[in-house]
Design an enzyme around this catalytic site. Structure first.
Site, short mmCIF file in Angstrom:
data_model
loop_
_atom_site.label_atom_id
_atom_site.label_comp_id
_atom_site.label_asym_id
_atom_site.label_seq_id
_atom_site.Cartn_x
_atom_site.Cartn_y
_atom_site.Cartn_z
N LYS A 137 1.01 -0.85 0.31
CA LYS A 137 0.04 -0.31 0.13
C LYS A 137 0.99 1.61 0.21
O LYS A 137 2.03 1.31 0.61
CB LYS A 137 -0.96 0.04 1.48
CG LYS A 137 -2.17 -1.39 0.75
CD LYS A 137 -3.01 -0.90 2.53
CE LYS A 137 -4.16 -2.15 2.47
NZ LYS A 137 -4.96 -1.85 1.48
N GLY A 187 -8.41 -8.26 5.16
CA GLY A 187 -7.07 -7.98 5.61
C GLY A 187 -7.49 -8.58 7.34
O GLY A 187 -6.31 -8.98 7.54
N ARG A 214 -23.18 -2.93 -3.40
CA ARG A 214 -24.42 -2.91 -3.51
C ARG A 214 -24.40 -1.83 -4.29
O ARG A 214 -25.28 -2.05 -5.49
CB ARG A 214 -25.75 -3.17 -2.73
CG ARG A 214 -25.78 -3.82 -2.06
CD ARG A 214 -27.34 -4.25 -1.07
NE ARG A 214 -27.36 -5.29 -0.17
CZ ARG A 214 -28.15 -6.28 -0.89
NH1 ARG A 214 -28.73 -5.69 -2.82
NH2 ARG A 214 -28.41 -7.32 -0.26
N GLY A 242 -13.81 -5.03 6.03
CA GLY A 242 -14.54 -5.93 7.71
C GLY A 242 -14.94 -7.14 6.67
O GLY A 242 -15.66 -7.50 7.94
#
Lengths: 311, 189
Positions: A84, A238, A168, A217
């Site tokens: 990252k 993660g 979504r 999450g």
């Protein structure tokens, strides 16, 4: 040889993302975790100094991981290694490219380096993945040269609610574009702040021009199956594999805790491949001996949210 | 004619689209018993270590070994690694259906991925080849036919009913490689 910026370059960049589809990319902080991830069937690992749950608990400035750490991880596994950089920190990206990582994640999980600009990703040969909460954000990142999009969710929480919200949202907006008239597309491009040509492309194809993964999450096999059924093409996990408490990783030197990490990793890999097969999802869920404790997104104050970083 | 595409992980959907474009019926294979219903199998690109995690459980690998002895199979990149008789960097289990030795990630990491062009035995001129963290075929057995090369490296090979490519024809517009495999399946019936 391919050019960096032309269509050949983009095909190679999205090409690697194609190879990662249907798999799990796991956050790791050292070579031992990377080895557990690879043995469990991860398609790739994300090399970090601290996983999001630790960053969340400990605070401070979160930066690109040290090159030495990333190099150790690259040496430990044969699968692709990602790392990252802070949003807008193109110098960190240059360093990672020189190091030879396989993918760069311009990530809201790290402390942003620029409040206005994201990295010009066309300027790099190494491919980039970027987070997005909606289609407009995804298309802005693609216009800047991102070769893979991942939903942001809320990293380091173990709470899947915003990973669900964002996948979504993006899927819904892609479907919407396919039924709009040509003149309505420009209005959407304006409303969403998205480049018109990319809006038209999505309207024609009903999908992003680059792979669309999910993150933020995802902590259990069921979570992975949920986002895959909602349209994600692969998942990033993660803190869900190696974290015990908020800021304490499982101790891989302790056989029992190592076993727990291995089980979690294997179970999520299995669930991602068989995301639409409840019997196998049950098997995968039963193989777990524990999950990360996590923190509910609803209890976070706005300034604690990572997903609002970047635009 | 039903073609299975191993769909544990990887770019199986790109193969599915190509096969359907060529008129084949496609079954995405995630479980060993699905192999009973297909006439040929494609093993796609992806991570061979991940494929093996799934194959090493529930008799999948044995079932697949049986399949590739009897029926046509075609592997690209990770699929070529699985079909090879010998794998290096690191050494790993394979189906040993094709008498070749391959070295994983032999061209380097993603920054060394490239799009090349090479001569091929397939009619229609040179072939575009997309190499992504590609393996290299370092040895081909006497019974193995080289169908295409990139510089000096064999990159598309065939031995009997088994084909392998170290590049990704599923990521190019050119349909010749898949068409060649479908011909093999048709002749095998």
């Amino acid at each position: 040889m391919s050019d960096t910026n032309g269509s050949g370059g983009l095909r190679l960049k999205t090409g690697l993302a194609e190879m990662l589809k249907g798999g799990v990319i796991m956050d790791v902080t050292d070579a031992a975790q990377a080895t557990v991830a690879e043995k469990a069937g991860a398609t790739s690992v994300m090399a970090l100094e601290r996983v999001p749950a630790q960053i969340r608990a400990e605070g401070g400035v979160a930066r690109m991981a040290s090159p030495r750490r990333i190099r150790e991880i690259m040496a430990a596994v044969s699968i692709p290694v990602m790392a990252k950089v802070r949003i807008g920190h193109f110098a960190e990206a240059q360093i990672l490219e020189a190091l030879g990582v396989d993918y760069v994640d311009e990530s809201e999980v790290l402390t942003p380096a620029d409040e206005e600009h994201h990295v010009d990703k066309h300027a790099f040969k190494v491919p980039f993945v970027c987070g997005a909460r909606n289609l407009g954000e995804a298309l802005r990142r693609i216009a800047e040269g991102a070769a893979m999009i991942r939903t942001k969710g809320e990293a380091g929480t173990g709470d899947v609610v915003h990973a669900v919200k964002h996948i979504r949202q993006i899927v819904h907006e892609m479907k919407l574009l396919t039924i709009l008239r040509e003149d309505e597309l420009m209005a959407k491009a304006k409303e969403w702040g998205a480049p018109f040509e990319l809006v038209r492309l999505v309207a024609r194809d009903g999908k992003l021009p680059v792979p669309n993964f999910s993150a933020g999450g995802i902590a259990t096999p069921a979570d992975a199956a949920l986002v895959m059924q909602l349209g994600a093409e692969a998942v990033f996990v993660g803190s869900g594999i190696f974290m015990k408490d908020k800021a304490t990783p499982l101790d891989l030197a302790n056989p029992q805790e190592r076993d727990e990490a291995e089980r979690r990793a294997r179970a999520i890999v299995k669930a991602t491949t068989h995301f639409d097969d409840p019997k196998i999802l049950l098997e995968a869920s039963e193989e777990l001996t524990g999950t990360m404790k996590g923190v509910s997104v609803a209890t976070l104050a706005p300034e604690q949210m990572l997903q609002t970083r970047g635009w | 004619m039903k073609i299975g595409v191993l769909a544990i992980q990887g770019d199986f959907d790109a193969h599915r689209r190509r096969l359907e474009q060529l008129g084949a019926e496609v079954v995405l294979v995630k479980k060993p018993e699905q192999l009973d219903a297909v006439d040929g199998l494609i093993i796609p690109g992806g991570e061979s270590t991940t494929f093996l995690k799934f194959l090493e459980k529930g008799g999948f690998l044995e079932k697949l070994r049986e399949f590739v002895r009897a029926k046509p199979a075609f592997g690209t990149c990770a699929g070529a690694i699985l079909l090879a008789s010998q794998v290096e960097d690191p050494p790993q289990t394979s189906l040993a259906a094709l008498d070749i030795s391959v070295r994983r990630n032999a061209y380097g990491r993603q920054l060394e991925s490239f799009i090349g062009e090479g001569e091929t035995q397939l009619p229609g001129g040179p072939l575009e080849m997309v190499f992504i963290r590609a393996p290299r075929i370092e040895r081909v057995g006497a019974a193995v036919e080289v169908l295409a090369r990139e510089k000096n490296d064999p990159v598309l090979v065939r031995q009997g009913k088994i084909m392998a490519a170290t590049f990704h024809p599923e990521l190019s517009e050119d349909t010749r490689v898949h068409a060649e495999f479908l011909k093999l399946v048709r002749n095998g019936q």
